[in-house]
Design a protein around this motif. Structure first.
Motif: not given
Length: 806
Positions: A116-127, A131-133, A169-173, A178-186
């Protein structure tokens, strides 16, 4: 200052560990070169159980097929086909998640598994990189998705629901993304992409990656975009971009280190409810307003000067101007003992300036009574910026909207240090999590202006029949709610997780987390009202809020979380899991400001089936959640009103894909949710909502995406579509504001002209469906029938893009 000193202290402790192990590794010159990454290649259409997910694990990652929790992975190809309008909009593809992106690029409302939540994103963590943003998942006017954008530098997105999320992480139940970035190669690779929409948004994306040495690589890229937006406010409402860079280094086979930095400076219009007509399940457009593209702001409301002398520009909208830098380090100290270090810093501003509707259209005669009291009549109704009297006089349709200003200066530092010990079939991980964060808030809500009930509304002045002046340059009031606050938060946590492979088929795991949550704050809020000019006949400034004395909050609390699970693989392609978890959600700054010191407790029971075959994938999860100690606030007439209590939720989540023959696939996801309140009181404790459905979350939601790819004369076209269903919901805990069910159809075509050039067109809401995602959150109870305030989904739109890769 607290965060800077914490950063310095922790970096002094962490840096030697990194340098001790990095130096000899870099010196090794005879090691075999690492395998080249495939960031330039398009992500495969098929989903497989071989996908490695990091979110929800102790750090090393696991095959999705082996995960003993509910997790969804979204590849770059899946993201492109979903064509999300915002970061939060992508979460529509995750079962168990209800994401409302009708508010624009920022200010999303995201709900998870009946929490239950009235709005926003009380039970959502982006990292990012695990690592949490920003450690608090939600503050008023700031949720995590506002602090990051999806662009071509993103390799994939992982989302875990419940399960082990309460340990890491921050213990978000709730939901951890998790946003995974591209990395370089050879080898040197890159991409340049330009896109254009039928509502005149232009966007450019680009990235390039390659080697910096035998074991070191880089990636840099980002985007820039500008336009007025689908709901055109007659000014540049959307503008900004993001740039990301990282360096990746392999320590032979012993470990890796990634260093990244990301700068975001992007703003967009804060889209809020508009007038619509509703009679039960029947919803239609309000005369003059296109439900999919209509906007209340316009040239006349863009720049205004309120009663306090503050000049505001609605073009500032809602967004973020932040820098985020971090490090992810992993190294095997000795055989069987691995060190992991992750840290992140974020700092900048996340401001909101918006036009917030107060009440639905009504006649000017009714508005005169609202502003002047019983018996008040219309003396004159004129356009504030020239144009003379308003046609219709007392019968003209008018409405009010507040020009809200919220300024937030935010900082955070997060450090997560762990050790993993592996011996035989047992893996033990222990770690320490520390976060320090603060925000400097300055709010001025209220500041209502009188408007014509029309798109891009004109500003009106009203004089009552007895000579009293109801407006000044359109303003009917001054500030209704003020905040001047500085909050500092710290979290300390220790966690330990043990995984035991009992047999080749059976694996069990268990873990605990102790977390201490500390907040210190100095706060000023209104203590009363004044008549600014002392003249009772000038109604517009007769009840302007003023600050009271500064008060202080000194909060400290700690809680334990734990989980236990089992995974059994009948074969390498078929498995099941069971899990119980106990998680906690500590009160954040806004709750503490309103005297809500309750820690929410969540118990989750879940089990699932996982099937990964060459021609099909299926992930099915059954869950039951029980919530206690929930606390939220809602702004009613510019006054925070609390809601406190519990809830329970039982649901089923399904997602999968079938591939009956080469080139053709059908992906689907669906959720059944039975979520109701228990001993949950809203309206400041005056309304018992026990038995009511949890607000804004439907019982049924599903989406089906068929896609077909074929070779035609050297070209490779791909056709895809998504039909999405959202069931009945209620906008309010009292279940008096019905949001009727609706369907949404999206589709697209992409064509690989050759190995380097790709063209794509996507269409959103092709049937121009009128679907409501929000009623009027600034009142309690029913809006009645006829003209109401509600926020519909965005109307039909098309995006065209061309990408060149090398």
């Amino acid at each position: 200052m607290m965060i800077r000193s914490s950063v310095q202290a922790l970096l002094l402790g962490v840096s030697p560990a990194v340098l001790i192990w990095a130096t000899p590794a870099v010196a090794q010159t005879e090691a075999a070169p690492p395998a080249e990454t495939t960031e330039a290649e398009p992500a495969p259409q098929e989903e497989t159980g071989e996908d490695i997910v990091v979110v929800g694990t102790a750090g090393g990652g696991t095959r999705r097929q082996d995960a003993s929790f509910a997790v969804t992975t979204l590849s770059a190809d899946t993201i492109a086909r979903a064509a999300p309008n915002s970061t939060a909009d992508l979460l529509r593809t995750v079962p168990g998640v209800m994401a409302e992106s009708s508010g624009g690029q920022n200010g999303a409302n995201i709900f998870v598994r009946g929490y239950p939540s009235g709005g926003d994103a009380q039970f959502v963590t982006f990292q990012v990189a695990g690592v949490p943003i920003f450690p608090p998942p939600t503050l008023s006017f700031l949720e995590n998705s506002q602090l990051i954008r999806l662009d071509e530098t993103v390799q994939r997105v992982e989302a875990v629901r419940g399960g082990t999320g309460s340990l890491f992480s921050n213990g978000q139940p709730g939901l951890t993304v998790n946003v995974v970035q591209r990395t370089g190669g050879s080898a040197l690779h890159g991409l340049a992409k330009v896109s254009y929409t039928d509502y005149d948004e232009v966007r450019g994306d680009a990235w390039i990656s390659g080697p910096l040495g035998e074991d070191t690589s880089f990636m840099i890229g980002g985007f820039y975009a500008q336009g007025n937006g689908i709901r055109d406010p007659q000014f540049r409402g959307e503008k900004g971009g993001q740039i990301t860079a990282n360096i990746h280094h392999d320590f032979d086979t012993r470990g890796t280190v990634d260093i990244y930095v990301r700068y975001l400076n992007d703003r967009g219009q804060w889209l809020l409810p508009i007038p619509v007509i509703q009679n039960g399940r029947s919803v239609s457009a309000y005369p003059g307003f296109d439900a999919g593209t209509g906007a209340l702001p316009g040239r006349e409301t863009r720049i205004t000067t309120n009663n306090a002398g503050r000049t505001l520009d609605l073009a500032e909208g809602r967004g973020a101007d932040v820098i985020n830098a971090g490090l992810a380090f992993e190294y095997e100290l000795v055989d069987g003992l691995r060190l992991r270090e992750r840290l992140s810093y974020l700092g900048g501003n996340a401001d909101t300036v918006g036009l917030v509707p107060t009440d639905p259209p009504r006649s000017a005669a009714d508005m005169a009574v609202t502003l002047g009291g019983a018996g008040a009549t219309v003396g004159s109704l004129t356009y504030a910026n020239g144009g003379g009297a308003v046609s219709g006089g007392a019968s003209a349709q008018v409405m009010r909207a507040g020009i809200w200003e919220v300024r937030k200066k935010i900082d955070s530092f997060v450090n997560d240090l762990g050790l993993e010990f592996t011996s035989g079939n047992n893996k033990l991980t222990g770690g320490f999590y520390y976060a320090a964060y603060n925000t400097r808030d300055r709010w001025a809500l209220g500041n209502q202006v009188l408007l014509a009930a029309e798109p891009n509304a004109r500003v009106l002045n009203l004089t009552l029949g007895d000579g009293r002046i109801a407006t000044r340059d359109g303003f009917t009031s001054g500030a209704g709610f003020l905040v001047d606050a500085f909050y500092e938060g710290q979290d300390y946590a220790f966690y330990a997780v043990d995984e035991l492979q009992i047999t080749p088929e059976l694996r069990i795991d268990g873990g605990i987390r102790w977390q201490k949550h500390i907040v210190d704050a100095a706060i000023r809020t209104p203590s009363g009202t004044i008549n600014q000019d002392g003249d009772p006949t000038t109604l517009y400034d007769n009840a302007t809020n003023v600050f009271g004395e500064r008060r202080f909050v000194d909060y400290s609390e700690d809680e334990w979380s734990w989980t236990a699970g089992a995974n059994y693989d009948f074969t390498s392609q078929i498995g099941v899991f069971l899990r119980y978890s106990r998680g906690n959600s500590f009160p954040q700054f806004d709750n503490l400001r309103e005297g809500l010191f309750i820690t929410a407790q969540v118990d989750t029971y879940e089990g699932g089936l996982k099937l990964s075959l060459p021609y099909a994938n299926l992930y099915a999860t059954v869950f039951h959640n029980k919530f206690e100690g929930l606390a939220t606030t809602q702004l009613i007439d510019n006054t925070p009103v609390s809601a406190i209590g519990g809830a329970k939720a039982t649901g089923v989540e399904l997602e999968g894909q079938i591939r009956p023959f080469r080139g053709f696939s059908v992906s689907a996801a669906g959720t059944y949710l039975d979520a109701t309140y228990e001993d949950f009181f809203s309206g400041g404790g005056t309304i018992d909502n026990t038995g009511n459905r949890v607000q804004r979350q439907p019982k049924w939601a599903w989406r089906v995406t068929p896609a077909y790819e074929l070779d035609v004369g050297g070209f490779t076209p791909s056709i895809f579509a998504t039909l999405q269903y959202t069931g009945d919901r209620f906008s309010d805990p009292e279940n008096n504001q019905l949001l009727p069910r609706f369907y949404q159809l999206d589709a697209g075509v992409s064509v690989d002209i050759n190995e380097r050039l790709k063209l794509q067109v996507t269409g959103n809401n092709l049937t121009d469906e009128l679907g409501l995602t929000e009623g009027n959150p600034r009142i309690i109870g029913s809006q009645g029938s006829g003209p109401i305030l509600a926020r519909p989904i965005l109307g039909r739109s098309f995006r065209f893009s061309a990408a060149y890769s090398f």
